[in-house]
Design a protein around this motif. Structure first.
Motif, PDB file in Angstrom:
ATOM      1  N   ILE A 243      -5.773  -2.767   2.505  1.00 15.72           N
ATOM      2  CA  ILE A 243      -6.748  -1.676   2.365  1.00 15.72           C
ATOM      3  C   ILE A 243      -7.928  -2.184   1.543  1.00 15.72           C
ATOM      4  N   ASP A 244      -9.119  -2.004   2.071  1.00 19.92           N
ATOM      5  CA  ASP A 244     -10.338  -2.400   1.357  1.00 19.92           C
ATOM      6  C   ASP A 244     -11.471  -1.523   1.851  1.00 19.92           C
ATOM      7  N   GLY A 254      -5.814  -2.382  -1.978  1.00 16.55           N
ATOM      8  CA  GLY A 254      -4.368  -2.265  -2.096  1.00 16.55           C
ATOM      9  C   GLY A 254      -3.675  -2.512  -0.782  1.00 16.55           C
ATOM     10  N   TYR A 255      -2.431  -2.084  -0.715  1.00 17.92           N
ATOM     11  CA  TYR A 255      -1.617  -2.238   0.483  1.00 17.92           C
ATOM     12  C   TYR A 255      -0.852  -0.942   0.731  1.00 17.92           C
ATOM     13  N   ALA A 256      -0.790  -0.548   2.006  1.00 20.86           N
ATOM     14  CA  ALA A 256      -0.052   0.656   2.413  1.00 20.86           C
ATOM     15  C   ALA A 256       0.861   0.291   3.567  1.00 20.86           C
ATOM     16  N   ALA A 257       2.095   0.764   3.524  1.00 22.18           N
ATOM     17  CA  ALA A 257       3.096   0.372   4.518  1.00 22.18           C
ATOM     18  C   ALA A 257       2.914   1.139   5.817  1.00 22.18           C
ATOM     19  N   GLY A 335     -11.223  11.858  -0.050  1.00 21.29           N
ATOM     20  CA  GLY A 335     -11.709  11.468   1.275  1.00 21.29           C
ATOM     21  C   GLY A 335     -11.669   9.962   1.480  1.00 21.29           C
ATOM     22  N   LEU A 336     -11.940   9.190   0.418  1.00 22.21           N
ATOM     23  CA  LEU A 336     -11.896   7.732   0.525  1.00 22.21           C
ATOM     24  C   LEU A 336     -10.483   7.262   0.852  1.00 22.21           C
ATOM     25  N   ILE A 337      -9.487   7.810   0.166  1.00 21.85           N
ATOM     26  CA  ILE A 337      -8.102   7.399   0.403  1.00 21.85           C
ATOM     27  C   ILE A 337      -7.665   7.766   1.818  1.00 21.85           C
ATOM     28  N   VAL A 338      -7.928   8.995   2.228  1.00 24.47           N
ATOM     29  CA  VAL A 338      -7.483   9.458   3.555  1.00 24.47           C
ATOM     30  C   VAL A 338      -8.147   8.652   4.658  1.00 24.47           C
ATOM     31  N   SER A 339      -9.465   8.483   4.582  1.00 19.79           N
ATOM     32  CA  SER A 339     -10.173   7.786   5.659  1.00 19.79           C
ATOM     33  C   SER A 339      -9.796   6.311   5.707  1.00 19.79           C
ATOM     34  N   ALA A 340      -9.654   5.659   4.537  1.00 19.80           N
ATOM     35  CA  ALA A 340      -9.315   4.235   4.519  1.00 19.80           C
ATOM     36  C   ALA A 340      -7.927   3.992   5.082  1.00 19.80           C
TER      37      ALA A 340
END
Length: 623
Positions: A243-244, A254-257, A335-340
């Motif tokens: 994630i960037d 970061g990283y999301a599974a 919104g940044l977290i959801v969209s990314a």
């Protein structure tokens, strides 16, 4: 029967100034909740001092001993008494309480710890001699010479001995040790270039190392990926998406599974703001919302996300333990977290977790061999031409006696046909990610062959996801049809609830739910989503308000609409028990490769399993 109010006295209460010992103990009650809280404060101090290696030792779950040793800049002998004074800190000058670039800034941790335990600080700054100071129950001793090569060693013994009532609320040694481990691991995630060692010294001596991680090297993402693999696990690292993303001063990394790598609880969710581990309701809700369409309610995503921003955009001074933050623009952060995350999940396409294949291989049980070791067969892998010749030579001849059983077959094999005239530049089917369909088993599972193994596809779950994605795309393009109520339903609310509901009215309108103010605290529900049929408007409005209070947003209406779409997709997809031709099976595989999120069904379960040829050969004892 009238009763005397115990809070009312005939004597007027007198206002007193508490002494420093009482003040420090009160502060300790806020800052130091348990041994893990003390470890957190001391390790954060070590990180603020620029330490590159930190060792934490504890005894009896941290109740009898906590020792933190670092190689940071150290404290000069003349500053040791000041370091133990309340609100004395080297990290801010007090002119701007929002311009905070360190973990600590209040200057409360050390005096609070010294007020409730036996605290010894030994430190050596560059160009100075080592010195130590001791504080017991708030009583400070004199600075004395000591032996230390570099950095600082803080030793806290008999935590809460000065406040024995707090000891009654301590949990078991194992539970407190687990809490300490969790704190150290979270801080280790935030600082991948720092080495950490955690040691249990219960009973004295060197003890045993319960956690160790060396400083990572490389760029930020390589270092972070290596650190997360060591802490959360290699399986997470193998199935995590990078994630960037950046938006108006907020930078998310970061990283999301993958959704198919989900957990039964939220234990694998790690959130950080400017390097500080937080457990913030807004950020947790945003993470949940990003996976909203991919996981059932009893499954939770795994992720380690880091938000970096200008300190003036976030207030970290809103919680005694600094575990919560407040953004200047909460909607921007969410919104940044959801969209990314949704963008990363869409780019993952049909990819599913590798743990699915591991679980599948684990389900195969080899025949028991007794006490004798498993036999390994050394065999050369034949070429494609040799296999073709062998298959033709071993092909069974037509046997009339078996014709009567043909209708009972639960598997059907597609003949392997050489591609006669492939289009120029087009890859062979086996070279594609999901390969070429070779068989159908039990009229529900497609067996496909790839260049490196095989793929087993659940045809119903896969097609259900494909239909569902098409329905969502159509809804996004055409909007949600609204059904006007003949008589608008009036819902009475408090003025605060009414204001919160009307703040999201525009978003609800796009989902077919039209709400308008009706004077005072009342709202009028004029339209409801047509796809939901008959709706209890009052109950829906109250449920939306509950979600707004709990999570800061409401996904209720969208969840209900997408649940209907999911049921429509289920009924409109290829059913289990349907025999498919080779071209139909291959068409389904190609569509899965082209459709985002096709690696999991609407409930987060995998739609296919990929087995590598090397793993299959290992099952049969080949190497």
């Amino acid at each position: 029967m009238p009763q005397t109010d115990p809070k009312i006295s005939e004597n007027r209460p007198v206002i007193r100034q508490l002494d420093d010992a009482a003040i420090n103990r009160i502060a300790a009650g806020e800052v130091v909740e348990r041994p893990a809280s003390a470890v957190k404060e001391l390790v954060e101090n070590a990180l603020d001092a620029g330490a590159r290696r930190i060792e934490v030792a504890y005894g009896d779950g941290g109740k009898t001993l906590i020792r933190v040793t670092d190689d940071g800049c150290g404290i000069a002998p003349g500053d040791l008494p000041l370091a133990l004074a309340r609100h004395a800190t080297s990290k801010i000058d007090g002119s701007d309480l929002l311009d905070i670039h360190t973990f600590g800034f209040r200057g409360e941790a050390l005096p609070s710890l010294g007020a409730v335990g036996r605290l010894r600080i030994t430190s050596r700054a560059a160009g100075e001699d080592a010195a130590e100071i001791v504080v017991e129950g708030g009583r400070m001793g004199a600075v004395k010479p000591a032996a230390l090569s570099k950095g600082t060693r803080v030793e806290l013994r008999d935590l809460f001995y000065a406040t024995p009532a707090r000891l009654k609320f301590m949990r078991s040694d194992r539970a407190e040790a687990q809490a300490i481990t969790d704190v150290v691991k979270r801080l280790a995630m935030a600082e991948p270039f720092v080495g950490f060692t955690l040691r249990d010294v219960t009973g004295g001596g060197e003890g045993r190392v319960t956690f160790r991680t060396e400083p990572e090297s490389g760029d930020l993402f390589d270092a972070l990926h290596g650190r997360l693999a060591g802490i959360i696990g290699k399986e997470f690292a193998e199935n995590a998406l990078r994630i960037d993303a950046e938006r108006e001063g907020l930078h998310l990394v970061g990283y999301a599974a993958l959704p198919t790598y989900s957990r039964g609880s939220a234990v694998a969710q790690y959130l950080f703001v400017n390097g500080r581990p937080v457990k913030d309701k807004l950020l947790v809700g945003a993470l949940r919302g990003a996976y909203f369409d991919f996981l059932s309610r009893d499954r939770h995503p795994a992720a380690a996300l880091f938000i970096d921003c200008d300190p003036h955009l976030v207030d970290v001074n809103v919680h005694p333990a600094k575990s919560e933050v407040r953004f200047r623009d909460p909607g921007m952060a969410r919104g940044l977290i959801v969209s990314a995350l949704r963008h990363a999940l869409a780019e993952a396409g049909h990819r599913a977790s590798t743990t699915v294949a591991g679980a599948t291989l684990g389900a195969f049980r080899p025949e028991p061999m007794g006490d004798s070791p498993a036999r390994v067969y050394q065999m050369d892998r034949p070429s494609f031409g040799a296999r073709t010749t062998a298959y033709a030579a071993q092909a069974p001849h037509a046997t009339p006696g078996f014709a009567e059983f043909s209708d009972a077959y639960s598997a059907r094999v597609e003949p392997v046909v050489e591609e006669t005239a492939p289009e120029e530049g087009a890859p062979r089917l086996e070279a594609l990610p999901l390969g070429a369909a070779r068989a159908q088993v039990h009229e529900n599972y497609i067996v496909a062959q790839t260049e490196t193994g095989m793929v087993l596809v659940d045809q119903h779950a896969a097609h259900e996801r494909l239909v569902y994605e098409k329905l969502k795309h159509q809804m996004a393009e055409n909007g949600v049809a609204a059904q006007a109520l003949l008589i608008p339903e009036i819902v009475e609310l408090s003025e605060g609830d009414c204001a919160r509901l009307l703040a999201v009215a525009e978003e609800l309108t796009t989902l077919g739910l039209t709400i308008e103010p009706f004077g005072g605290g009342a709202v009028a529900v004029r339209e409801t989503p047509a796809i939901l049929g008959e709706v209890n408007a009052r109950a829906m409005v109250l449920d939306i308000l509950d979600e707004l209070d709990d999570q800061g947003e409401s996904l209720l209406v969208r969840a209900k609409i997408e649940a209907i779409l999911s049921r429509v997709a289920c009924h409109g997809s290829i059913r289990s028990g349907r025999r498919m031709r080779a071209d139909e099976m291959n068409a389904l595989l190609r569509e899965m490769e082209a459709t985002p999120h096709s690696g999991q069904c609407n409930h987060g379960r995998p739609t296919y399993v990929e087995l590598k040829l090397s793993d299959i050969e290992r099952l049969f004892g080949r190497t």
